[in-house]
Design an enzyme around this catalytic site. Structure first.
Site, PDB file in Angstrom:
ATOM      1  N   ASN A 116      43.280  78.047  96.829  1.00 43.97           N
ATOM      2  CA  ASN A 116      42.439  78.962  96.063  1.00 43.97           C
ATOM      3  C   ASN A 116      42.178  80.313  96.728  1.00 43.97           C
ATOM      4  O   ASN A 116      41.282  81.050  96.330  1.00 43.97           O
ATOM      5  CB  ASN A 116      41.112  78.276  95.716  1.00 43.97           C
ATOM      6  CG  ASN A 116      41.285  77.274  94.587  1.00 43.97           C
ATOM      7  OD1 ASN A 116      42.257  77.370  93.833  1.00 43.97           O
ATOM      8  ND2 ASN A 116      40.376  76.334  94.465  1.00 43.97           N
ATOM      9  N   ASN A 139      40.225  72.228  92.461  1.00 46.94           N
ATOM     10  CA  ASN A 139      38.870  72.561  92.018  1.00 46.94           C
ATOM     11  C   ASN A 139      38.788  73.374  90.732  1.00 46.94           C
ATOM     12  O   ASN A 139      38.020  74.340  90.643  1.00 46.94           O
ATOM     13  CB  ASN A 139      38.109  73.241  93.154  1.00 46.94           C
ATOM     14  CG  ASN A 139      37.685  72.198  94.175  1.00 46.94           C
ATOM     15  OD1 ASN A 139      37.372  71.064  93.797  1.00 46.94           O
ATOM     16  ND2 ASN A 139      37.709  72.544  95.440  1.00 46.94           N
ATOM     17  N   SER A 245      40.395  69.534 104.070  1.00 44.30           N
ATOM     18  CA  SER A 245      40.136  70.244 102.820  1.00 44.30           C
ATOM     19  C   SER A 245      40.975  69.598 101.713  1.00 44.30           C
ATOM     20  O   SER A 245      41.983  68.939 101.992  1.00 44.30           O
ATOM     21  CB  SER A 245      40.488  71.722 102.964  1.00 44.30           C
ATOM     22  OG  SER A 245      41.885  71.896 102.907  1.00 44.30           O
ATOM     23  N   TRP A 267      45.366  80.621 102.627  1.00 41.43           N
ATOM     24  CA  TRP A 267      45.175  81.786 103.497  1.00 41.43           C
ATOM     25  C   TRP A 267      43.679  81.908 103.788  1.00 41.43           C
ATOM     26  O   TRP A 267      42.959  82.640 103.093  1.00 41.43           O
ATOM     27  CB  TRP A 267      45.710  83.037 102.775  1.00 41.43           C
ATOM     28  CG  TRP A 267      45.800  84.266 103.608  1.00 41.43           C
ATOM     29  CD1 TRP A 267      44.944  85.340 103.577  1.00 41.43           C
ATOM     30  CD2 TRP A 267      46.810  84.606 104.576  1.00 41.43           C
ATOM     31  NE1 TRP A 267      45.345  86.306 104.465  1.00 41.43           N
ATOM     32  CE2 TRP A 267      46.492  85.876 105.088  1.00 41.43           C
ATOM     33  CE3 TRP A 267      47.938  83.931 105.072  1.00 41.43           C
ATOM     34  CZ2 TRP A 267      47.255  86.502 106.067  1.00 41.43           C
ATOM     35  CZ3 TRP A 267      48.699  84.560 106.031  1.00 41.43           C
ATOM     36  CH2 TRP A 267      48.364  85.823 106.512  1.00 41.43           C
ATOM     37  N   HIS A 297      35.059  72.742 106.616  1.00 36.45           N
ATOM     38  CA  HIS A 297      36.406  72.280 106.960  1.00 36.45           C
ATOM     39  C   HIS A 297      36.896  72.997 108.213  1.00 36.45           C
ATOM     40  O   HIS A 297      36.355  74.021 108.597  1.00 36.45           O
ATOM     41  CB  HIS A 297      37.385  72.573 105.831  1.00 36.45           C
ATOM     42  CG  HIS A 297      37.005  71.965 104.531  1.00 36.45           C
ATOM     43  ND1 HIS A 297      36.803  70.624 104.374  1.00 36.45           N
ATOM     44  CD2 HIS A 297      36.794  72.518 103.325  1.00 36.45           C
ATOM     45  CE1 HIS A 297      36.479  70.380 103.120  1.00 36.45           C
ATOM     46  NE2 HIS A 297      36.468  71.510 102.460  1.00 36.45           N
TER      47      HIS A 297
HETATM   48  O1  CDP Z   1      37.375  71.681  97.980  1.00 38.17           O
HETATM   49  P1  CDP Z   1      37.570  72.775  98.977  1.00 38.17           P
HETATM   50  O2  CDP Z   1      36.312  73.490  99.359  1.00 38.17           O
HETATM   51  O3  CDP Z   1      38.329  72.256 100.139  1.00 38.17           O
HETATM   52  O4  CDP Z   1      38.582  73.841  98.301  1.00 38.17           O
HETATM   53  P2  CDP Z   1      38.568  75.278  97.579  1.00 38.17           P
HETATM   54  O5  CDP Z   1      37.730  76.265  98.308  1.00 38.17           O
HETATM   55  O6  CDP Z   1      38.331  75.111  96.123  1.00 38.17           O
HETATM   56  O7  CDP Z   1      40.102  75.689  97.790  1.00 38.17           O
HETATM   57  C1  CDP Z   1      41.146  74.784  97.530  1.00 38.17           C
HETATM   58  C2  CDP Z   1      42.030  74.646  98.747  1.00 38.17           C
HETATM   59  O8  CDP Z   1      42.728  75.868  98.985  1.00 38.17           O
HETATM   60  C3  CDP Z   1      41.248  74.391 100.029  1.00 38.17           C
HETATM   61  O9  CDP Z   1      40.988  73.020 100.166  1.00 38.17           O
HETATM   62  C4  CDP Z   1      42.165  74.949 101.098  1.00 38.17           C
HETATM   63  O10 CDP Z   1      43.115  73.997 101.485  1.00 38.17           O
HETATM   64  C5  CDP Z   1      42.866  76.111 100.373  1.00 38.17           C
HETATM   65  N1  CDP Z   1      42.261  77.428 100.667  1.00 38.17           N
HETATM   66  C6  CDP Z   1      42.840  78.248 101.649  1.00 38.17           C
HETATM   67  O11 CDP Z   1      43.776  77.836 102.326  1.00 38.17           O
HETATM   68  N2  CDP Z   1      42.345  79.519 101.877  1.00 38.17           N
HETATM   69  C7  CDP Z   1      41.303  79.989 101.171  1.00 38.17           C
HETATM   70  N3  CDP Z   1      40.856  81.235 101.391  1.00 38.17           N
HETATM   71  C8  CDP Z   1      40.707  79.169 100.183  1.00 38.17           C
HETATM   72  C9  CDP Z   1      41.205  77.890  99.954  1.00 38.17           C
END
Ligand code: CDP
Length: 323
Positions: A116, A139, A245, A267, A297
């Protein structure tokens, strides 16, 4: 002068923009899959995970759980002398589980896992993502407004139960239920709900199964035992104590069922490189909302591992424009 130059070498090491520069350039160099490494990864992982396979067991099904079984919550850690938190499987839950996992016996050619990060904005990656055989998303990111950058295909989309609480008022009223149904109707296939991560989410999460019964897309319940198995695997590899995550967990699942894996939107940094050399500009943490960075995370470690997987040909990370 010479002394100025050498001092700068050290300054570069600590410089955030320099780090992003190196990462992004590394990811832009030509990439090749390495099938030997992919096979090695799969056989080592399968040996460790002999009882639980990603394709069959990443969700709860009528096959891998039965009434009165005890499910151990996946996000708590053992405290000496205290029993682990558990949930006794009810008949109602059993009735809401599918016969088999949608990934059972599947083997996909090209998969995309869409994280995301705001790096997706202006990426034009939508078309490339939609050309995959199977697309994982996280999500319940909205699709239509980001069609060009993130694509529309959505075979499996995760939904943290906290979203049901915040956005849909714990499904307390009819209107909350119908806006929940409307929100998830934009996805093609399945929604993955981690109902047994922490206890406080379970009731609302299970309620969503009851009120939404039999509609499309399907609501699937994450298997806490599989998540824990994957988490333990990384903990034993000096990962740290933070839970994985969602995105990183999906990558791990994809490694078992996909031939070719592409990552977009992974990223965890607040800036990216400009097209003009040497410059960086700020980007939001999410491409679709204004959420501030969450610290629960170990995103930095996860990113380092994903970079290594890219380097060794297990998957390809994308961090730039697709066209
Ligand atoms: O559920 P969670 O808070 O882990 O996820 P999210 O913020 O909804 O984003 C989905 C996934 O994208 C995360 O679990 C991360 O693996 C990845 N992500 C990332 O690599 N870099 C970001 N700036 C945001 C999300």
């Amino acid at each position: 002068s010479n002394s100025h130059f050498t001092r700068n070498l050290w300054n570069f090491v600590a410089n955030e923009a320099e780090k992003l520069f190196l990462y992004q350039h590394f990811l832009e160099t030509p990439w090749k899959p390495n099938t030997t490494n992919q096979q090695m990864w799969r056989s080592e992982w399968n040996e460790l995970a002999s009882n639980l396979t990603a394709d069959k067991d990443f969700i709860l099904t009528q096959q891998n759980v039965k009434e009165n079984d005890s499910l151990t919550y996946s996000l708590y850690r053992k405290v000496k002398g205290k029993p682990m938190k558990q949930f006794k499987v009810t008949k109602k839950l059993m009735d809401n589980l599918p016969n088999a996992s949608p990934l059972d016996g599947s083997h996909f050619g090209r998969c995309s896992v869409v994280g995301n990060s705001g790096i997706l904005l202006d990426s034009d990656c939508g078309k490339q993502i939609d050309q995959s055989d199977y697309v994982f998303r996280c999500n319940t990111a909205p699709l239509e407004p980001f069609r060009c950058d993130a694509g529309m295909k959505s075979n499996l989309t995760t939904m943290n139960p906290s979203i049901i609480e915040r956005r849909f008022n714990c499904l307390k009223k009819e209107e909350n239920i119908s806006s929940f149904a409307k929100a998830i109707s934009q996805y093609n296939d399945d929604i993955w709900l981690p109902c047994f991560g922490i206890q406080s989410h379970t009731q609302t999460c299970l309620k969503s199964l009851d009120v939404y019964e039999g509609l499309n897309p399907r609501l699937l319940v994450a298997n806490p035992a599989h998540f824990r198995l994957v988490w333990d695997f990384w903990r034993e590899r000096k990962f740290g104590t933070e839970p994985l995550s969602t995105g990183f967990y999906l990558v791990h699942v994809a490694l078992s069922v996909c031939e070719e894996i592409h990552l977009y939107g992974f990223w965890p940094f607040s800036a990216q490189l400009d097209p003009s050399p040497g410059q960086v500009h700020d980007i939001p943490y999410h491409y679709f909302d204004n959420l501030k960075v969450t610290k629960n995370h170990n995103m930095n470690k996860e990113f380092q591992i994903l970079l290594q997987m890219h380097k060794h040909g297990l998957l390809q990370m994308h961090a730039g424009k697709c066209s």
